[in-house]
Write an enzyme that holds these catalytic residues in place. Sequence first.
Site, short mmCIF file in Angstrom:
data_model
loop_
_atom_site.label_atom_id
_atom_site.label_comp_id
_atom_site.label_asym_id
_atom_site.label_seq_id
_atom_site.Cartn_x
_atom_site.Cartn_y
_atom_site.Cartn_z
N HIS A 223 -9.82 7.50 -1.03
CA HIS A 223 -10.16 7.62 0.40
C HIS A 223 -8.96 7.77 1.33
CE1 HIS A 223 -9.23 3.26 0.49
NE2 HIS A 223 -9.04 3.42 1.78
C1 UD1 Z 1 -10.22 2.65 7.04
C2 UD1 Z 1 -8.82 2.06 7.25
C3 UD1 Z 1 -8.11 1.98 5.90
C4 UD1 Z 1 -8.95 1.23 4.87
C5 UD1 Z 1 -10.35 1.83 4.81
C6 UD1 Z 1 -11.21 0.97 3.92
C7 UD1 Z 1 -7.73 2.58 9.42
C8 UD1 Z 1 -6.72 3.42 10.08
N1 UD1 Z 1 -8.03 2.92 8.14
O1 UD1 Z 1 -10.04 3.96 6.54
O2 UD1 Z 1 -6.89 1.28 6.07
O3 UD1 Z 1 -8.31 1.34 3.63
O4 UD1 Z 1 -10.93 1.85 6.11
O5 UD1 Z 1 -12.32 1.66 3.46
O6 UD1 Z 1 -8.23 1.66 10.00
N2 UD1 Z 1 -17.33 7.06 7.78
C9 UD1 Z 1 -18.69 7.15 7.61
N3 UD1 Z 1 -19.39 5.99 7.58
C10 UD1 Z 1 -18.84 4.76 7.71
C11 UD1 Z 1 -17.45 4.71 7.90
C12 UD1 Z 1 -16.71 5.86 7.93
O7 UD1 Z 1 -19.25 8.22 7.49
O8 UD1 Z 1 -19.54 3.74 7.67
C13 UD1 Z 1 -16.55 8.32 7.77
C14 UD1 Z 1 -16.39 8.97 9.13
O9 UD1 Z 1 -16.43 10.35 8.94
C15 UD1 Z 1 -15.00 8.55 9.53
C16 UD1 Z 1 -14.27 8.51 8.19
O10 UD1 Z 1 -15.23 8.04 7.27
O11 UD1 Z 1 -14.41 9.46 10.42
C17 UD1 Z 1 -13.07 7.60 8.18
O12 UD1 Z 1 -13.40 6.28 8.62
P1 UD1 Z 1 -12.27 5.35 9.27
O13 UD1 Z 1 -12.80 3.98 9.44
O14 UD1 Z 1 -11.69 6.00 10.45
O15 UD1 Z 1 -11.13 5.36 8.19
P2 UD1 Z 1 -11.20 5.03 6.65
O16 UD1 Z 1 -10.72 6.21 5.88
O17 UD1 Z 1 -12.51 4.44 6.31
N1 UDP Z 2 -15.68 -1.62 -2.83
C1 UDP Z 2 -17.05 -1.76 -2.89
N2 UDP Z 2 -17.79 -0.64 -3.15
C2 UDP Z 2 -17.25 0.58 -3.36
C3 UDP Z 2 -15.84 0.70 -3.30
C4 UDP Z 2 -15.08 -0.42 -3.01
O1 UDP Z 2 -17.58 -2.86 -2.72
O2 UDP Z 2 -18.00 1.53 -3.58
C5 UDP Z 2 -14.87 -2.83 -2.54
C6 UDP Z 2 -13.82 -3.13 -3.57
O3 UDP Z 2 -14.36 -3.92 -4.61
C7 UDP Z 2 -12.77 -3.88 -2.76
C8 UDP Z 2 -12.88 -3.23 -1.39
O4 UDP Z 2 -14.14 -2.56 -1.35
O5 UDP Z 2 -13.11 -5.24 -2.64
C9 UDP Z 2 -11.78 -2.23 -1.18
O6 UDP Z 2 -12.04 -1.50 -0.02
P1 UDP Z 2 -11.49 -0.04 0.26
O7 UDP Z 2 -11.11 0.61 -1.01
O8 UDP Z 2 -12.49 0.64 1.11
O9 UDP Z 2 -10.24 -0.32 1.18
P2 UDP Z 2 -8.73 -0.80 0.95
O10 UDP Z 2 -8.74 -2.01 0.10
O11 UDP Z 2 -7.99 0.36 0.33
O12 UDP Z 2 -8.23 -1.03 2.32
#
Ligand code: UD1
Ligand code: UDP
Length: 385
Positions: A223
Amino acid sequence: MKKLLTIIGARPQIIKAAALNRAIRFKFPSQLTEVLVHTGQHYDHGMSDVFFEEMDIPKPNYQLSIGSETHGKQTGRMLEEIERVINLEKPDALVVYGDTNSTLAGALAASKLHVPVIHIEAGLRSFNKSMPEEINRISADHASTLLFSPTRSGLKNLQKEGFLTVDEARKNGKADIGNPYIFHCGDLMYDNTLFYGQMAESKSDIFVAHGIDKNNYLLSTIHRPQNTDDIKTLSTILWALNQISIENQVQIVLPLHPRTAHIIDQADDAQINSLTDNPLFKIIEPVGFLEMILLENHAKLVMTDSGGVQKEAFFMKKPCIILRQETEWIEIIESGCAVLAGSNPEKIKSGYQHFIRNQNLDYPSMFGDGNAAEFICSSIIEHLN
Ligand code: UD1
Ligand code: UDP
């Protein structure tokens, strides 16, 4: 009684909050109380509600529903709303987790209102300032009063940036933003993995539902913007995973983050579309936490750019190919249980071969004893003024 206002928003923060909330409610109910604020950064059922349901987290007291936006707009809207809630609730401290935009907004809003900030997962550094997370975590650390680092290297990073040890800081007086206290506390995610490990086995329907061979699959998540924003990079990583699958007749299970899913949908990339020709390549919706740790526990190997997933792979004693150039969790690399591969297909494939040849790895204990949440609560009670 001390009142904590806790900011959550992204998936991993909800998961971490489950551990602290459990400790507050069941171990320290007469000393701590928690008000939960969900920024709405993540909002799909599978990215948010599912964790509240299965991890018994109370419904947030405030749902800010900010949703997805550009960095500036998202963080700015959070800042405004969190400030409003702080003024209403008048907490003794504000708790933030990790390094997301929700973390940054919470830390900024509270510190400007002179509310002490408690940063959990402090001190981690990738030393790559092009990552939004690096900016968020450095800013949050430097706006905090109590900083809890899950690793010793995190604590050292803070000291290099001028933070004193607790013993030194105590000589200067009580903890405050000008005299912060830093602690090594272990990892809340390790607390969760131990707590939910047994329960997760009840989710084994997932293997049947997706036709996953419990004994022959690799688990992957992707991601990070570095791996997804450029479709060629994403396509190259997926191509490498597909090659590993075909050449070794092993399944790939990829619970797809919505960021990555949207990018794939919009790009209509021929190489990515061709993955459907390989029945062993299983792209599924994001799964709940119990299903995820079950998938981690039975996988042969994990390939991920997630911070949380690379650590959980280690907890589950699974080798990990980290799809990044660097990691904040350097202890995992140093232990030899993970390798950095970035998006380089040769490195991804050679990482796979390396771990298939070297199965006897040692996973030293270095993320605490499963009681990080209790340590954090006791330290807050002792040191929050
Ligand atoms: C965010 C965090 C990242 C973390 C990740 C965990 C920041 C800058 N980034 O990244 O550090 O590792 O969360 O998963 O805060 N979207 C959906 N549905 C949702 C959420 C997101 O469709 O419920 C899509 C949207 O298109 C959105 C994109 O995902 O624009 C990115 O979401 P965003 O929260 O901005 O960043 P992440 O890549 O999720
Ligand atoms: N996770 C989850 N379902 C998924 C993918 C990840 O429950 O389909 C959990 C995973 O076990 C871990 C956390 O989400 O506890 C990690 O989150 P993510 O990878 O979104 O973010 P990051 O840790 O890189 O910030």
